[in-house]
Design an enzyme around this catalytic site. Structure first.
Site, PDB file in Angstrom:
ATOM      1  N   ASP A   1       0.830  -1.200   0.000  1.00 55.15           N
ATOM      2  CA  ASP A   1       0.000   0.000   0.000  1.00 55.15           C
ATOM      3  C   ASP A   1       0.869   1.257   0.000  1.00 55.15           C
ATOM      4  O   ASP A   1       1.804   1.382   0.784  1.00 55.15           O
ATOM      5  CB  ASP A   1      -0.901  -0.010   1.242  1.00 55.15           C
ATOM      6  CG  ASP A   1      -1.813   1.203   1.306  1.00 55.15           C
ATOM      7  OD1 ASP A   1      -2.936   1.126   0.788  1.00 55.15           O
ATOM      8  OD2 ASP A   1      -1.397   2.227   1.883  1.00 55.15           O
TER       9      ASP A   1
ATOM     10  N   TYR B   1       2.681  10.216  -0.245  1.00 53.00           N
ATOM     11  CA  TYR B   1       3.718   9.706   0.652  1.00 53.00           C
ATOM     12  C   TYR B   1       5.125  10.117   0.211  1.00 53.00           C
ATOM     13  O   TYR B   1       5.515   9.921  -0.934  1.00 53.00           O
ATOM     14  CB  TYR B   1       3.656   8.181   0.743  1.00 53.00           C
ATOM     15  CG  TYR B   1       2.462   7.619   1.470  1.00 53.00           C
ATOM     16  CD1 TYR B   1       1.618   8.425   2.234  1.00 53.00           C
ATOM     17  CD2 TYR B   1       2.159   6.260   1.401  1.00 53.00           C
ATOM     18  CE1 TYR B   1       0.519   7.896   2.895  1.00 53.00           C
ATOM     19  CE2 TYR B   1       1.063   5.733   2.061  1.00 53.00           C
ATOM     20  CZ  TYR B   1       0.248   6.551   2.802  1.00 53.00           C
ATOM     21  OH  TYR B   1      -0.845   6.023   3.454  1.00 53.00           O
TER      22      TYR B   1
ATOM     23  N   HIS C   1      -8.412   9.147  -0.938  1.00 56.58           N
ATOM     24  CA  HIS C   1      -7.682   9.197   0.325  1.00 56.58           C
ATOM     25  C   HIS C   1      -8.520   9.771   1.466  1.00 56.58           C
ATOM     26  O   HIS C   1      -8.327   9.401   2.621  1.00 56.58           O
ATOM     27  CB  HIS C   1      -6.409  10.019   0.140  1.00 56.58           C
ATOM     28  CG  HIS C   1      -5.304   9.629   1.060  1.00 56.58           C
ATOM     29  ND1 HIS C   1      -3.971   9.759   0.736  1.00 56.58           N
ATOM     30  CD2 HIS C   1      -5.310   9.117   2.316  1.00 56.58           C
ATOM     31  CE1 HIS C   1      -3.225   9.335   1.735  1.00 56.58           C
ATOM     32  NE2 HIS C   1      -4.004   8.956   2.709  1.00 56.58           N
TER      33      HIS C   1
ATOM     34  N   GLY D   1       0.283   3.929  15.883  1.00 56.29           N
ATOM     35  CA  GLY D   1       1.397   4.841  15.665  1.00 56.29           C
ATOM     36  C   GLY D   1       2.666   4.441  16.390  1.00 56.29           C
ATOM     37  O   GLY D   1       3.552   5.264  16.604  1.00 56.29           O
ATOM     38  N   GLY D   2       2.770   3.169  16.770  1.00 52.35           N
ATOM     39  CA  GLY D   2       3.930   2.678  17.495  1.00 52.35           C
ATOM     40  C   GLY D   2       3.708   2.561  18.989  1.00 52.35           C
ATOM     41  O   GLY D   2       4.508   1.947  19.704  1.00 52.35           O
ATOM     42  N   LEU D   3       2.611   3.130  19.487  1.00 48.16           N
ATOM     43  CA  LEU D   3       2.345   3.109  20.923  1.00 48.16           C
ATOM     44  C   LEU D   3       2.263   1.679  21.453  1.00 48.16           C
ATOM     45  O   LEU D   3       2.755   1.374  22.536  1.00 48.16           O
ATOM     46  CB  LEU D   3       1.042   3.858  21.217  1.00 48.16           C
ATOM     47  CG  LEU D   3       0.574   3.868  22.676  1.00 48.16           C
ATOM     48  CD1 LEU D   3       1.596   4.559  23.564  1.00 48.16           C
ATOM     49  CD2 LEU D   3      -0.790   4.555  22.794  1.00 48.16           C
TER      50      LEU D   3
ATOM     51  N   GLY E   1       5.159  -1.051  22.811  1.00 43.62           N
ATOM     52  CA  GLY E   1       5.680  -1.090  24.170  1.00 43.62           C
ATOM     53  C   GLY E   1       6.876  -0.196  24.404  1.00 43.62           C
ATOM     54  O   GLY E   1       7.256   0.045  25.554  1.00 43.62           O
TER      55      GLY E   1
END
Length: 319
Positions: A48, A53, A112, A200-202, A205
């Site tokens: 994707d 981007y 989008h 978002g990466g949270l 950990g």
């Protein structure tokens, strides 16, 4: 449900997709090639990207990487994030995307985001024409509310087209799609490829570890992500997920991605990352067996969104 196929020969797309948002940005060309190879080795066939981007580098790099095996992969891109959803703007961005990717046909093309300033008939007529011409194979919508999708469905009936796939945000700390989006997809037979299954990466950990993650991740560097995932309960959920993962001997990212994929609407989560090492826990989710007890234990770590009617008593009764 619309079956998304890798190629016209009928090969199903992979259970997960890989999002190339960081190709040409946080991941340079060499890192992107390593990531692509790791994804292919794991069985990923669905990639994707988007016109917007990394100023086009994402599409350019992906286009170079797929050249030798075009018929074995599914390529999705998105247009209309900027400039509106008018036919002229969509055509201009689409032509640029095809040139960057080196493709005559882009398998999945998403709008989008919803554009309230443009007549949706104009937008859908353009998509219908592109599909009829063989320029695209599947029509997708991204970041749409349920009512906006159904408006497109009703107008699409007049034009002889329908939405094939939806791309919403979905993770353990962003569950709003459970209220109407995912049930709507199941009812309307739409495939669904949710993005940001790691919040978002949270949910990796690293933000609760006290380590270097705070200085190198998007939550600390990007104000939009910090705002999106900045509520205290979200960080509490991430810490609790890490504890659960440690007790089971797996990475929290593996649990987070596998949990999204286990929803009854059969989502195809879009995983992402900037290095091979970073994406390994997400790829491992392909092999994780998610039984009902584990699914429920993970779900209990974050608030369940209220039903669309706001009748909480019916939710408690399982209605």
């Amino acid at each position: 449900m619309t079956q998304i196929l890798t190629s016209p020969d009928g090969t199903p797309a992979s259970r997960f997709a890989f999002g190339t948002m960081q190709f040409g940005g946080r991941a340079d060309a060499a890192q992107s090639a390593e990531i692509y190879a790791a994804c292919r080795a794991a069985g990923i066939t669905h990639f994707d990207t988007a016109w917007v981007y990394t100023d086009g580098r994402s599409e350019e790099i992906l286009g170079q990487l797929i050249q030798a095996e075009r018929d074995q992969v599914l390529v999705a891109s998105k247009v209309g994030y900027s400039g509106g959803a008018g036919a002229g703007n969509l055509q201009s961005q689409f032509d640029t995307s095809r040139k960057r990717l080196g493709l005559d046909c882009i398998d999945i093309l998403y709008l989008h985001r919803f554009d309230a300033e443009t007549d949706l008939r104009e937008t859908l007529s353009w998509f219908a024409a592109r599909k009829a011409a063989g320029d695209i194979r599947y029509i997708g919508l991204s970041n749409f509310a349920a009512w906006q999708v159904m408006k497109a469905q009703m107008l699409g009936k007049e034009l002889g087209v329908s939405t094939d796939i939806l791309q919403p945000m979905y993770s353990l700390v962003k569950r709003q799609v459970e209220v109407e989006i995912l049930p709507m997809c199941a009812d309307q037979g739409m495939a669904v490829a949710p993005y940001s299954p790691l919040g978002g990466g949270l949910l990796t950990g690293k933000y609760g570890s006290g380590g270097s993650g705070w200085s190198s991740g998007r939550l600390s560097e990007d104000a939009r992500y910090n705002s999106r995932y900045g509520q205290a309960w979200m960080h509490d959920t991430a810490r609790e997920l890490t504890v659960l993962a440690q007790a089971r001997g797996v990475d929290p990212a593996t649990l987070a991605v596998a949990w999204v994929a286990a929803h009854g609407s059969a989502p195809m989560p879009i995983i992402s990352g900037r290095t091979v090492e970073q994406i390994a826990p997400s790829l491992a989710a392909l092999d994780l067996e998610m039984d009902q007890d584990l699914y429920d234990a993970i779900a209990a770590l974050s608030p369940r969104p209220v039903p669309a009617t706001d009748r909480l008593e019916e939710q408690e009764m399982g209605a």
